[in-house]
Design a protein around this motif. Structure first.
Motif, PDB file in Angstrom:
ATOM      1  N   TRP A 165       0.875  -1.092   0.064  1.00 16.23           N
ATOM      2  CA  TRP A 165       0.082  -0.025   0.130  1.00 16.23           C
ATOM      3  C   TRP A 165       0.952   1.391   0.055  1.00 16.23           C
ATOM      4  N   HIS A 166       0.853   2.262  -0.994  1.00 20.92           N
ATOM      5  CA  HIS A 166       1.468   3.367  -0.948  1.00 20.92           C
ATOM      6  C   HIS A 166       0.544   4.533  -0.175  1.00 20.92           C
ATOM      7  N   LEU A 167       0.968   4.984   1.054  1.00 21.74           N
ATOM      8  CA  LEU A 167       0.382   5.865   1.688  1.00 21.74           C
ATOM      9  C   LEU A 167       1.042   6.930   2.451  1.00 21.74           C
ATOM     10  N   SER A 168       0.677   7.467   3.344  1.00 25.16           N
ATOM     11  CA  SER A 168       1.379   8.264   4.065  1.00 25.16           C
ATOM     12  C   SER A 168       1.348   7.778   5.596  1.00 25.16           C
ATOM     13  N   VAL A 169       2.615   8.133   6.259  1.00 21.36           N
ATOM     14  CA  VAL A 169       2.626   7.703   7.758  1.00 21.36           C
ATOM     15  C   VAL A 169       3.215   8.902   8.697  1.00 21.36           C
ATOM     16  N   LYS A 170       2.541   8.731   9.865  1.00 24.86           N
ATOM     17  CA  LYS A 170       2.956   9.541  10.961  1.00 24.86           C
ATOM     18  C   LYS A 170       3.749   8.797  12.035  1.00 24.86           C
ATOM     19  N   VAL A 171       5.015   9.071  12.532  1.00 23.36           N
ATOM     20  CA  VAL A 171       5.764   8.335  13.619  1.00 23.36           C
ATOM     21  C   VAL A 171       5.761   9.177  14.854  1.00 23.36           C
ATOM     22  N   ARG A 172       5.375  10.212  14.962  1.00 19.15           N
ATOM     23  CA  ARG A 172       5.449  11.083  16.021  1.00 19.15           C
ATOM     24  C   ARG A 172       4.273  12.151  15.929  1.00 19.15           C
ATOM     25  N   SER A 173       3.509  12.529  16.922  1.00 19.75           N
ATOM     26  CA  SER A 173       2.242  13.088  16.830  1.00 19.75           C
ATOM     27  C   SER A 173       2.767  14.561  16.315  1.00 19.75           C
ATOM     28  N   THR A 174       3.816  14.898  16.477  1.00 18.95           N
ATOM     29  CA  THR A 174       4.232  16.603  16.243  1.00 18.95           C
ATOM     30  C   THR A 174       4.892  16.428  14.716  1.00 18.95           C
ATOM     31  N   ARG A 175       5.038  15.313  14.045  1.00 16.81           N
ATOM     32  CA  ARG A 175       5.633  15.533  12.799  1.00 16.81           C
ATOM     33  C   ARG A 175       4.232  15.253  11.748  1.00 16.81           C
ATOM     34  N   PRO A 176       4.785  15.948  10.449  1.00 17.92           N
ATOM     35  CA  PRO A 176       3.663  15.618   9.301  1.00 17.92           C
ATOM     36  C   PRO A 176       3.788  14.121   8.962  1.00 17.92           C
ATOM     37  N   PRO A 177       2.756  13.728   8.106  1.00 16.50           N
ATOM     38  CA  PRO A 177       2.708  12.569   7.644  1.00 16.50           C
ATOM     39  C   PRO A 177       3.997  12.552   6.475  1.00 16.50           C
ATOM     40  N   ARG A 178       4.636  11.413   6.536  1.00 11.85           N
ATOM     41  CA  ARG A 178       5.398  11.161   5.649  1.00 11.85           C
ATOM     42  C   ARG A 178       5.140   9.781   4.218  1.00 11.85           C
ATOM     43  N   GLU A 179       5.745  10.084   3.218  1.00 15.65           N
ATOM     44  CA  GLU A 179       5.505   8.937   2.218  1.00 15.65           C
ATOM     45  C   GLU A 179       6.076   7.734   2.728  1.00 15.65           C
TER      46      GLU A 179
END
Length: 383
Positions: free
Chosen positions: A321-335
């Motif tokens: 699945w090609h999507l965006s993810v957030k790994v910290r609440s304060t960071r924007p989503p990354r591809e």
């Protein structure tokens, strides 16, 4: 000859097929401005509102503490709002549930070298589980909260979407909301453009909390001092140990693994080195804090488990699945690319490396082409 067919009743503002006056809504009230506005708004629209506030921990010692939810002052504030707007309000004692489902795991996760997010577990295991069941027991048609997130009805049922205001969006903390829970939940503030709008509504309704500051700390962690809480819960947790580099060379000593987080630079007490060092791993079993250069923090492959999937097709229906993810609440989503391993486990590959990815944090999944949230899971082991 014509025949009259009964028409379906129109939907109210909460998407339910009956008039507001016949629709009972339990509002989860923290005592803050957001949930207070939700309760007041629904009451003004004519709904049968019941306010419920959870006592999650012994708030006697925290009675005067500012900037935390569910303390004694907050319970008092929620009660005042209910009196102002004229609807019933109940305080439920959930201390035992909260301690077992949230606080104990929080302490154990820190001791294991992880960086937990207890607010997610509270939503998942207390507010959207036990409180939701209590709302059903009260014959409520739905439960409303003051979270900044949107619920939309799609082709396959209710969907979770980011809030209109990206600065207030709380999707990172609500990724574990299930489809069944979404059927019953409502988020009336998710469409607002800014927090200023919420405060303007609070002033319009004459609420005593209109100017109340936002909560900042985790409710059971006074002044953000995690280590002191964990030391009380787990005596001996702050045992000292060694600070070592990536090759295992001892550079100094530390005062307990619980005082450190992945990516930390300051407060290591190992000055005099030419290049700055960062915490890159916490080896709790051996009481070691492992440090290294900034580039050692970069991560591309993230193992994720306990995934709550909210996509229309099963997660395992595709290899990628090609999507965006957030790994910290304060960071924007990354591809990123999501590669399912099972219904609840996957590997996430970031297209561009992230620094400071830590076990115990959430990895939240987003559609790259819309505001929709596909769910998320927990980052579960080190690099």
């Amino acid at each position: 000859m014509s025949k009259d067919f009964p028409l379906d009743p129109p939907l109210n503002s909460l998407g339910l097929p009956k008039p507001p006056g016949q629709t009972r809504v339990v509002v989860a009230m923290s005592g803050g401005v957001d949930s207070s506005v939700v309760a007041a708004m629904l009451k003004e629209e004519g709904y049968d509102v019941v306010g419920v506030t959870l006592q999650l921990y012994d708030h006697g010692a925290a009675l005067a503490k500012k900037g935390a939810c569910c303390a004694g002052q907050d319970i008092h504030d929620a009660r005042r709002v209910a009196e102002t707007m004229g609807f019933p309000h109940y305080v439920l004692d959930y201390e035992n549930t909260f301690r077992e489902a949230v606080i104990e795991e929080f302490a154990d996760a820190y001791l294991a070298g992880a960086t937990p997010v207890p607010c997610i577990r509270c939503n998942e295991r207390v507010k959207f589980k036990d409180l939701l069941e209590t709302a059903r027991d009260l014959d409520a048609d739905c439960m409303a909260t003051g979270h900044y997130i949107r619920r939309k009805t799609g082709a396959q049922g209710p969907e979770l979407h980011c809030a209109t205001d990206p600065n207030r969006d709380q999707s990172y903390f609500l990724f574990s909301t299930t489809r069944e829970q979404l059927d019953f939940l409502r988020f009336p503030l998710g469409h607002l453009a800014s927090k200023a709008e919420t405060r303007a509504l609070a002033a319009k309704y004459g609420l005593p909390v209109a100017d109340k500051p936002d909560s900042q700390d985790i409710c059971f962690v006074p002044n953000g001092n995690y280590a002191s809480v964990i030391e009380k819960l787990r005596p001996g947790a702050a045992d000292p140990g060694e600070i070592v580099d990536l090759q295992g060379n001892v550079l100094g000593t530390h005062r307990g693994v619980i005082h450190y987080t992945i990516g930390q630079r300051r407060g290591l007490g190992i000055g005099g080195l030419e290049d700055p060092l960062y915490v890159v791993k916490l080896d709790a079993d051996n009481r070691r804090v492992v440090v290294g250069p900034k580039e050692a923090l970069s991560t591309r492959i993230i193992p994720v488990r306990e995934i709550n999937w909210l996509g229309d097709a099963p997660m395992t229906s595709r290899a990628e699945w090609h999507l965006s993810v957030k790994v910290r609440s304060t960071r924007p989503p990354r591809e990123a690319i999501l590669r399912p391993i099972s219904d609840t486990e996957a590997e996430v590959e970031l297209l561009f490396p992230e620094e400071g990815v830590s076990p115990g944090q959430a990895c939240v999944l987003y559609d790259t082409d819309s505001s929709r949230i596909f769910g998320g899971g927990w980052i579960w082991k080190g690099r």
